[in-house]
Design a protein around this motif. Structure first.
Motif, PDB file in Angstrom:
ATOM      1  N   ARG A 100      50.594  42.363  48.730  1.00 52.11           N
ATOM      2  CA  ARG A 100      49.774  41.164  48.943  1.00 52.11           C
ATOM      3  C   ARG A 100      50.358  39.964  48.210  1.00 52.11           C
ATOM      4  N   SER A 104      50.983  36.496  50.446  1.00 47.63           N
ATOM      5  CA  SER A 104      49.726  35.744  50.566  1.00 47.63           C
ATOM      6  C   SER A 104      49.948  34.254  50.776  1.00 47.63           C
ATOM      7  N   LEU A 157      42.267  37.487  52.410  1.00 51.13           N
ATOM      8  CA  LEU A 157      41.519  37.015  51.255  1.00 51.13           C
ATOM      9  C   LEU A 157      41.606  35.503  51.067  1.00 51.13           C
ATOM     10  N   GLY A 158      42.834  34.963  51.000  1.00 52.78           N
ATOM     11  CA  GLY A 158      42.987  33.522  50.817  1.00 52.78           C
ATOM     12  C   GLY A 158      42.450  32.737  51.996  1.00 52.78           C
ATOM     13  N   ASN A 427      44.718  28.454  48.464  1.00 52.36           N
ATOM     14  CA  ASN A 427      44.071  29.750  48.292  1.00 52.36           C
ATOM     15  C   ASN A 427      45.052  30.898  48.495  1.00 52.36           C
ATOM     16  N   THR A 431      45.990  33.666  45.757  1.00 52.82           N
ATOM     17  CA  THR A 431      45.973  35.092  46.075  1.00 52.82           C
ATOM     18  C   THR A 431      47.304  35.746  45.747  1.00 52.82           C
ATOM     19  N   SER A 435      47.550  38.577  43.056  1.00 53.58           N
ATOM     20  CA  SER A 435      48.037  39.889  43.473  1.00 53.58           C
ATOM     21  C   SER A 435      49.176  40.371  42.585  1.00 53.58           C
TER      22      SER A 435
END
Length: 496
Positions: A100, A104, A157-158, A427, A431, A435
């Motif tokens: 990740r 990301s 996620l981001g 973001n 992330t 990570s």
């Protein structure tokens, strides 16, 4: 960058406050969302719920392995000694976070370019595939590879953090961002429960799952299969997911931005104009309010991942090694209760606390409280039965809520530090860095756990005491970072 008083709460992002001269373009999904936000002042419950349940796709594959990873590593026969199980378990936990971390920021840039929805849909699909393959792992290298691909091909996620802000009005941003934490809370309830109760089903439910069945050959496939079915349902629900990225021509977008800003600045102060000009063109790495809040975010995330990795290993290890001799279902139950407490806290208590104290002071209070709490863990080895269950659940709930508070406060600071045009990338960058820190946490935690178990009878800080002392140092660093000159706040917060 100017500072701010410690008690101030985060204010809505400046560029998304209602503008008297807003211009909308037909056929642009971003404009459709903006028009709906302007016309409706209520909380977008359905959109928030959809974000919340999509985020479970991120949480469940992470949290579900905590109760059984110790036994999975044991059954893969990669560890030659019992003391080495934590070492190898750490690399399995780190592989997802490393994957990740490497991608990301890339997925954030993709989301800023082609849209939020394609990245979200692709992330759910890859989770479905590689989580299934992880449950079918019969070799250690296969477990590592599938977890790495699960992390590297998932940009959820981001993108979801940016999406949560863009589908809501400014006054609802804090609620939208806190959904990430409450979804993780549900993941802590469902994930460990699924992993704890469904792993090794032929041993726990021999009448339902015979030893010669598929689940006898793959004892950790059943919990992964349940999560895969859930992912499939969420993937189908994304048909109705609305895009938020503006798709009209750049020239028109620039004209609209100019009109909007000019309309807003008609009655605004000169420093607001300077803030908008600077933040729209600022390099993210030179945006210290953003970067300093990301550092706090990473420290808290490192602490969270370290705890989530070490707590099951410590709780399931034998009492002769300073552990509690608990079973996987016992640990799953503790995580389930902890997740329920986070859900209640984030929904009903956290918004009021951060409104009164502000994100900075709130972070300081909980960081100090977490340090005090960790000192009590080694003494739990003297308890048993009912009292051990009560104390362990209370301590776990408090510890999780403390770290989730810091994470959510840092998210509020981050999303107030950038404009809409950089949000997904910012973001994604957060992330990525998070990570990396979470990838280091399981590896470091596994190595430390194996080391402290070998020094259980040492004179200075024996085994379990050294374990929690080192965890205390992490939270001490987080506490120090909340003070100047380390943490810097965006100008719109400091001047509000």
């Amino acid at each position: 960058m100017a500072g701010c008083s410690e008690g101030e709460a985060a204010v809505p992002l400046l560029e998304e406050q209602e503008q008297p001269t807003a211009v909308y373009f037909d056929g642009c999904p971003g404009c459709i969302i903006d028009r709906e936000k302007a016309e409706s002042t209520g909380i977008p419950y359905w959109r928030f719920f959809h974000i919340w349940i999509i985020n479970l796709v991120v949480c469940l594959p992470i949290s579900s392995i905590f109760p059984f990873i110790y036994f999975m590593i044991r059954d893969l026969h990669v560890a030659k000694r019992v003391e080495d199980i934590g070492f190898y378990a750490g690399f399995v936990g780190a592989s997802l976070m490393l994957g990740r971390a490497l991608t990301s920021t890339f997925w954030g840039m993709v989301a800023d370019r082609i849209g939020r929805k394609p990245v979200i849909v692709f992330g759910i699909f890859t989770t479905l595939v590689f989580n299934t393959l992880f449950g079918l792992s019969v070799h250690y290298w296969m477990a590592l590879a599938t977890r790495f691909l699960l992390g590297s091909l998932n940009g959820l996620l981001g993108t979801l953090r940016a999406y949560a802000v863009e589908v809501s009005r400014p006054e609802h941003h804090a609620i939208g961002l806190s959904l990430i934490s409450t979804s993780w809370a549900i993941g802590l309830i469902l994930g460990p429960s699924i992993g704890g109760y469904l792993a090794q089903p032929t041993e726990k439910y021999p009448k339902l799952f015979p030893a010669n069945s598929l689940f006898g050959r793959f004892p950790y496939f059943l919990p992964c299969l349940c999560i895969t079915v859930f992912c499939l349902g969420i993937l189908l629900s994304c048909v109705c997911l609305q895009e938020t990225l503006h798709t009209h021509k750049l020239e028109k977008e620039q004209d609209q931005a100019t009109k909007t800003i000019n309309g807003y600045l008609a009655g605004a102060e000169e420093n607001v104009e300077q803030h908008i000009t600077l933040t729209m063109n600022k390099n993210l790495f030179k945006n210290w309010p953003l970067m300093s809040s990301i550092v706090l975010f990473c420290i808290a995330g490192f602490d969270d991942m370290t705890y989530m990795e070490l707590f099951p290993l410590w709780a399931e290890s034998d009492r002769s090694y300073g552990g509690l001799s608990l079973l996987s279902e016992d640990v799953g139950q503790v995580f389930a209760i902890t997740g329920g407490s986070i859900l209640l806290y984030q929904t009903f208590i956290f918004p009021h606390i951060v409104k009164i104290l502000g994100p900075v002071t709130t972070s300081r209070v909980v960081a100090f409280s977490s340090m005090v709490l960790l000192f009590t863990y080694p003494s739990m080895t003297h308890l048993s039965g009912f009292w051990l269950s009560i104390v362990l659940n209370v301590a776990s709930a408090l510890k999780a809520n403390f770290v989730v508070t810091i994470i959510t406060c840092s998210l509020i600071l981050q999303n107030n530090s950038v404009t809409q045009y950089q949000r997904a990338t910012a973001n994604g960058l957060a992330t990525t860095l998070l990570s990396f820190s979470k990838a280091l946490a399981p590896v470091g935690g596994g190595i430390v756990f194996s080391w402290v178990q070998k020094r259980q009878h040492a004179f200075f800080f024996p085994g379990d005491q050294m374990l929690f002392f080192l965890m205390d140092l992490i939270m001490f660093i987080a506490l120090i970072w909340t003070f100047k000159p380390f943490l810097s706040l965006p100008e719109q917060l400091s001047s509000s």
